[in-house]
Write a protein that holds these residues in place. Structure first.
Motif, PDB file in Angstrom:
ATOM      1  N   ARG A 286       3.386 -25.198   6.215  1.00  0.00           N
ATOM      2  CA  ARG A 286       3.404 -25.962   7.466  1.00  0.00           C
ATOM      3  C   ARG A 286       2.207 -26.899   7.579  1.00  0.00           C
ATOM      4  NH1 ARG A 286       3.974 -21.230   9.009  1.00  0.00           N
ATOM      5  NH2 ARG A 286       5.981 -20.425   9.697  1.00  0.00           N
ATOM      6  N   THR A 288       0.473 -28.464   4.880  1.00  0.00           N
ATOM      7  CA  THR A 288       0.240 -29.500   3.880  1.00  0.00           C
ATOM      8  C   THR A 288       0.672 -30.851   4.454  1.00  0.00           C
ATOM      9  OG1 THR A 288       2.436 -29.061   2.986  1.00  0.00           O
ATOM     10  CG2 THR A 288       0.587 -27.990   1.881  1.00  0.00           C
ATOM     11  N   THR A 289       0.258 -31.905   3.762  1.00  0.00           N
ATOM     12  CA  THR A 289       0.686 -33.243   4.153  1.00  0.00           C
ATOM     13  C   THR A 289       1.388 -33.873   2.965  1.00  0.00           C
ATOM     14  OG1 THR A 289      -1.239 -33.440   5.579  1.00  0.00           O
ATOM     15  CG2 THR A 289      -0.051 -35.476   5.055  1.00  0.00           C
ATOM     16  N   PRO A 290       2.650 -34.197   3.030  1.00  0.00           N
ATOM     17  CA  PRO A 290       3.561 -33.824   4.119  1.00  0.00           C
ATOM     18  C   PRO A 290       3.852 -32.331   4.103  1.00  0.00           C
ATOM     19  CG  PRO A 290       4.786 -34.737   2.278  1.00  0.00           C
ATOM     20  CD  PRO A 290       3.342 -34.886   1.931  1.00  0.00           C
ATOM     21  N   THR A 291       4.454 -31.840   5.207  1.00  0.00           N
ATOM     22  CA  THR A 291       4.799 -30.418   5.242  1.00  0.00           C
ATOM     23  C   THR A 291       5.819 -30.112   4.136  1.00  0.00           C
ATOM     24  OG1 THR A 291       6.488 -30.906   6.880  1.00  0.00           O
ATOM     25  CG2 THR A 291       4.355 -30.175   7.705  1.00  0.00           C
ATOM     26  N   GLU A 337       9.140 -31.922   5.398  1.00  0.00           N
ATOM     27  CA  GLU A 337       9.029 -33.349   5.059  1.00  0.00           C
ATOM     28  C   GLU A 337       9.041 -33.635   3.554  1.00  0.00           C
ATOM     29  OE1 GLU A 337       6.084 -33.964   8.936  1.00  0.00           O
ATOM     30  OE2 GLU A 337       5.315 -34.165   6.895  1.00  0.00           O
TER      31      GLU A 337
ATOM     32  N   LYS B 261      -3.575 -32.305  11.141  1.00  0.00           N
ATOM     33  CA  LYS B 261      -2.215 -32.847  11.068  1.00  0.00           C
ATOM     34  C   LYS B 261      -1.855 -33.605  12.344  1.00  0.00           C
ATOM     35  CE  LYS B 261       1.276 -31.390   8.905  1.00  0.00           C
ATOM     36  NZ  LYS B 261       1.143 -32.217   7.692  1.00  0.00           N
ATOM     37  N   GLN B 264      -3.609 -36.904  12.509  1.00  0.00           N
ATOM     38  CA  GLN B 264      -2.988 -37.877  11.605  1.00  0.00           C
ATOM     39  C   GLN B 264      -1.690 -38.409  12.194  1.00  0.00           C
ATOM     40  OE1 GLN B 264      -3.069 -35.300   8.145  1.00  0.00           O
ATOM     41  NE2 GLN B 264      -4.591 -36.583   7.130  1.00  0.00           N
ATOM     42  N   LEU B 287      -6.104 -27.102   0.286  1.00  0.00           N
ATOM     43  CA  LEU B 287      -4.764 -27.645   0.089  1.00  0.00           C
ATOM     44  C   LEU B 287      -4.326 -28.627   1.160  1.00  0.00           C
ATOM     45  CD1 LEU B 287      -3.107 -24.294  -1.061  1.00  0.00           C
ATOM     46  CD2 LEU B 287      -3.793 -26.216  -2.502  1.00  0.00           C
ATOM     47  N   THR B 288      -5.159 -28.810   2.167  1.00  0.00           N
ATOM     48  CA  THR B 288      -4.811 -29.802   3.181  1.00  0.00           C
ATOM     49  C   THR B 288      -5.074 -31.191   2.620  1.00  0.00           C
ATOM     50  OG1 THR B 288      -7.047 -29.628   4.085  1.00  0.00           O
ATOM     51  CG2 THR B 288      -5.338 -28.318   5.154  1.00  0.00           C
ATOM     52  N   THR B 289      -4.538 -32.191   3.307  1.00  0.00           N
ATOM     53  CA  THR B 289      -4.807 -33.575   2.932  1.00  0.00           C
ATOM     54  C   THR B 289      -5.402 -34.275   4.138  1.00  0.00           C
ATOM     55  OG1 THR B 289      -2.878 -33.565   1.493  1.00  0.00           O
ATOM     56  CG2 THR B 289      -3.801 -35.708   2.063  1.00  0.00           C
TER      57      THR B 289
END
Lengths: 339, 339
Positions: A286, A288-291, A337, B261, B264, B287-289
DNA sequence: TTTTAACACGAAAACGGTTTCGTAAGCATA
DNA sequence: TATGCTTACGAAACCGTTTTCGTGTTAAAA
């Protein structure tokens, strides 16, 4: 530490025998009402609680279920544990959780420790090293004794026992179908070495979907991660060829999230250039970018089922045993996404 | 389930007494060499292992440490547990893990269950509901009995006991300093309600850094998340004002990742428009962007220390008690892309 | 030949409960 | 008065170990 009150001290204090106290405490009407009241009042006042070791020894029943998992820092296993706990708690069982750290020797130690009277039943997810070695003698000994065991998630291949598994093959199949349905043609997979049963099954299902569609996976788009080497490097190889995949399935959440980041760093847009799908029950997808689109595993359900099965085995009479069961927890797609 | 061999069956089989078997098995030289050999061979052949309940009852020592945590699906707690397990394992202790689910009643039940002889010591991180209520009688009773207890992370305020905590205040302070050092002026914080000790301390440190710099946090930039309502909505409010913060500190990893998120989605660029820093020991921040700068908590260390302390208390003699300790695990900044 | 010591083993208590069985006292019945 | 039946409690065994304290046998010393 100060000693707790026990039945003997109560008996001595009140001038009755231990047996009288024991009976009075459970309101046995073998004991006179006055004595009962006196004993109960005293016990309450001193906050008497029976010693559970003594009870277990006497009743040959501990009301404890042992759980052996490879790693507690894997989110999936914590979901399973919370599912186990949910059922165990309802039926007054407690949990003794041990970690094998994916080591064969520690797994054996844990099993020996737990089966020497400490627990009434065992829930096991097998260590990687054990699966690699293929040595399951320590399980077979227990099964022959008819000790209540249920395996979950990582199960011993070819052994008669109760098992709870995720429908990994179908999950992989659905992941493949989904990518194909999005018009993706050049599919890739990030998987695990052969001995990790779950990874193999997910991969098998994925390939089945692809074959049904008359497509194929190029060899360079199949990466089997060896955890002892640098994971990011291994994943990166998929994006450094002249051709690159337009849809990638990863057999777990971390690989999928890492792959997404690496692809983005290489300049690919998700899902425009590459679609991603992960296999997981985790919290990462949920965020991450994108999800991330995932095949959801429902670890909590798995824990529920495993606990129910083992408790059922514990209560089973010596004479009428039910045959071994394999419960399959089905997955479902959670589309986000990344596809 | 088939019965396991015990000392009595061995004794009967070999025509000697149980006491002889017991002594022979530990190579007591009270027993003749031949008898010793015979008993040991027999025990090995039938894979005899002493019953741990009987041993515990006899020795008044279980070699088990009880652990009570609010939630096992919180990654931080699993790190702590793996730290506890690491030390416990070295010293031949096993773990009995119970979940309070952040409920006062379950916490009490767990404690009662564990302290009735099942464990030699207790490691506790307090349930939110208990902290909210402020009722610690169940702990005080045990402490008065001098039962070995060590609290970790979520500790009972104002109670004399052994504790292991993260240096939350300093962590918050460093988070504030970092944001200020990046030239951020309009700082915001995503925090928790008052009763969650750790959240309060992190917030306090953050404010201290800001006051030292002569700056301030606008009231609308301080969001205290109530988990029973929609978390994303609550966070979103920070970005719907005419003014918006240019640096945000979140007291845990999930809030930070969610906030990133949401920001963004609102069109802000990270870290150009807003810098983010989280308080965590988790797996998400990589792991996030973009990847997230965090104050690392070192849960594994905390588990190590807590286990060491409680084992020390267990071995301590009745006469020479050491005074209560509070061990502080210091944090450090892991800078990533979000600042 | 008697005393003493070493040797090798068993009986019994203890850990903290539960449960079966026995029994003394009190009362009703024959 | 003898018998039977409740009532109210205690003794003892048991769960599986360990450990203390005998004790019978044998060999060495006196």
């Amino acid at each position: 530490m100060h000693k707790k009150v026990n039945i003997k001290t109560i008996a001595a204090e009140l001038g009755v025998s231990p047996s009288t106290v024991s009976k009075a405490l459970k309101d046995s009407h073998e004991i006179g009402v006055e004595t009962r009241a006196k004993v109960q009042a005293f016990a309450k006042m001193y906050n008497y609680k029976p010693n559970s070791l003594a009870l277990s020894l006497r009743n040959q029943k501990t009301m404890v279920i042992g759980v052996i998992i490879p790693q507690i820092t894997h989110h999936f296993f914590t979901r399973v544990i919370s599912g186990i706990e949910f059922i165990a708690n309802q039926k007054d069982y407690n949990l003794m959780i041990c970690l094998s750290k994916d080591e064969y020797e520690k797994e054996i130690q844990n099993i020996e420790m737990l089966t020497n009277g400490s627990v009434d039943g065992l829930l096991i997810s097998i260590a990687n090293e054990t699966l690699e070695k293929g040595e399951f003698g320590h399980f077979e000994r227990l099964l022959k004794q008819e000790f209540p065991i249920v395996f979950f998630d990582r199960i011993p291949p070819g052994i008669q026992a109760d098992k709870v598994i995720v429908d990994d093959e179908a999950g992989g199949y659905n992941a493949g179908k989904l990518l194909l349905s999005k018009g993706r043609k050049k599919l890739g997979i990030i998987s695990t070495p052969e001995h990790v049963t779950v990874g193999v099954l997910r991969e098998r299902g994925f390939y089945r979907a692809i074959q049904e569609a008359g497509a194929e996976v190029l060899p360079q788009f199949n990466v089997k991660i060896e955890e002892k080497f640098d994971i990011e490097n291994q994943i990166d190889q998929m994006f450094t060829q002249k051709e690159f995949p337009d849809g990638i399935f990863a057999v777990n959440e971390t690989y999928a999230a890492l792959a997404m980041k690496i692809a983005q760093k290489r300049g690919f847009q998700i899902p425009r250039d590459i679609a991603f799908i992960g296999f997981t029950d985790g919290v990462i997808s949920r965020l991450t970018t994108p999800t991330m689109t995932t095949i959801a595993q429902h670890g909590h359900n798995m824990g529920n089922k495993a606990a129910e099965l083992v408790i059922q085995r514990i209560y089973e009479q010596e004479n009428d045993k039910t045959p071994n069961q394999t419960v399959v927890i089905s997955t479902n797609i959670v589309e986000r996404e990344s596809t």
